[in-house]
Design an enzyme around this catalytic site. Sequence first.
Site: not given
Ligand code: 9MR
Length: 378
Positions: A256, A220, A287, A285, A177
Site C-alpha cells: 500500500h 503477509n 495500490d 495488495e 500483519e
Molecule cells: O480493503 C479492505 C477494506 O474493505 C476493509 O474495510 C478494511 C478493514 O480493515 O480492510 C481492507 O483490506 C486490508 C487487508 O485486508 C489487509 N491489509 C490492509 C488492507 C487495507 O486496509
Amino acid sequence: MKVRTSLAAAVLASAILLPSAAPTLAAPPAPRPPGIEKQDTLRWVAPKDLRIGSAVAGGGHHETQAYPDPFTYDQPYRERLAAEFNSVSPENQLKWEFVHPEQDTYRFAEMDAIVQFAQANKQVVRGHTLFWHSQNPEWLEEGDFTKEELRAILKDHIQTVVGRYAGKIQQWDVANEIFNDNGTLRTTDNIWIRELGPDIIADAFRWAHEADPKAKLFFNDYGVEGLNAKSNAYLELIPRLQAQGVPIDGFAIQGHLSTRYGFPGDLRANLQRFDDLGLETAITEIDVRMDVVAGTEPTAAQLAQQASYYQRALEACVAVDECNSFTIWGFTDTYSWVPVFFSGEGEATVMEEDFTRKPAYYALQTTLEQASPGRGNR
Ligand code: 9MR
C-alpha cells in the site's frame, strides 16, 4: 472521472432487476467487456510464471457505501475482473467477521461464488486471511474463553475454511500483519498471540497444511516493502520456524504505497533476500494513493508518479525468480478502500471509476509484455 453518484445509482438500479440471491454455483465465464480485445488485457501479456491479480470487492468498507455488493451485482465490473486477471483475492469475504459471524455459523455463499467465478474464468485464488488482529467477530474478541477453547476455535476455523476450499485456493495468507513496525510481535492486539503465546503462529500453519497440503502458505504484511525492522523480523522468524518443520512457503508484501513518500527502492533487494531463503514471494495488495482536491482531476505529474510506482513494484517482482504473484488491491477507484480510510487521498487504483485506464494500467501492461518471453496463464 467523478461519477461516483451516478455510477452508484446505475448499479443500484440494475440490482433491482437482478435476483437477490448470489449468482448460481455453475457460473458460466464472464463475457469480455465490449471493445476490449482478449490480447489487450493484463492477463494476456503476463509471463506464464507470474499471476496477475486483483482484490474482489465486497464486505468490509463496501457495506457502508451506497452501492450493493460489487462482485454480485456490478456486471461490467465482473467482466473486467474476468478479462484482466488470472488471480483473484477476496477483499473481505474470507475474513473472520465475514465468514464466521457467529460462533456456530459460517457464511460461505459469497466466497463460494468467488471460487466458482474463478474456476469458470481460469483464475487462481489467494485466500486472505486466517490469523489476524483485525476484522474479528465480536463473539470472538469479546468472548470469555479458556486458552484450550480458544486454541480449539482457531484450529476448527482454519481446518473448516481451508478444508472447504482445498484444491481451489492456490495461496493462503495464513498469518497477516503479526509484527508491529518496530519488529516486535503484536502481543497486545492479536488475540491469538496475546492469549496463546507466539507458538500458536506455527500451529496455524500446521493446521492449514493439514487441511490442504498443496496450498502455498504465506506470511503477509504491510510496511515490509523495504529493508527495515519489520521485514528483518520476518527474515529472522521464517527460517527459525522452518527449522522446526513448520510448513511455510512464502513471504508476501502488501504494497500500500503513497505518492506522499518516495518509492521503496529497496523492494527488489528485500524480495531477493526472502527468495534466497528458498521462499516464494508475492505482492498481494498494491495500490498507490495520492492527494486529491475535491472537484479536480489528478495532474499529469501525479498520474505519472503513480504509474512509475506501480511499474517499479512490478519490475522488482519480475526480477526475482520466485515472485510468482502480483495482486492489485482493486482495479477501479469506484470501490477502493483508500478514500474511506484516508481523508484527502484517493485515486489509488489503475482505472478511473468508468474503467478508463490510467497511465498506471499501461505501465503494468507494458512491463508485463516486456517480461514475457514465454506467455502462458492467459
Ligand atoms: O480493503 C479492505 C477494506 O474493505 C476493509 O474495510 C478494511 C478493514 O480493515 O480492510 C481492507 O483490506 C486490508 C487487508 O485486508 C489487509 N491489509 C490492509 C488492507 C487495507 O486496509
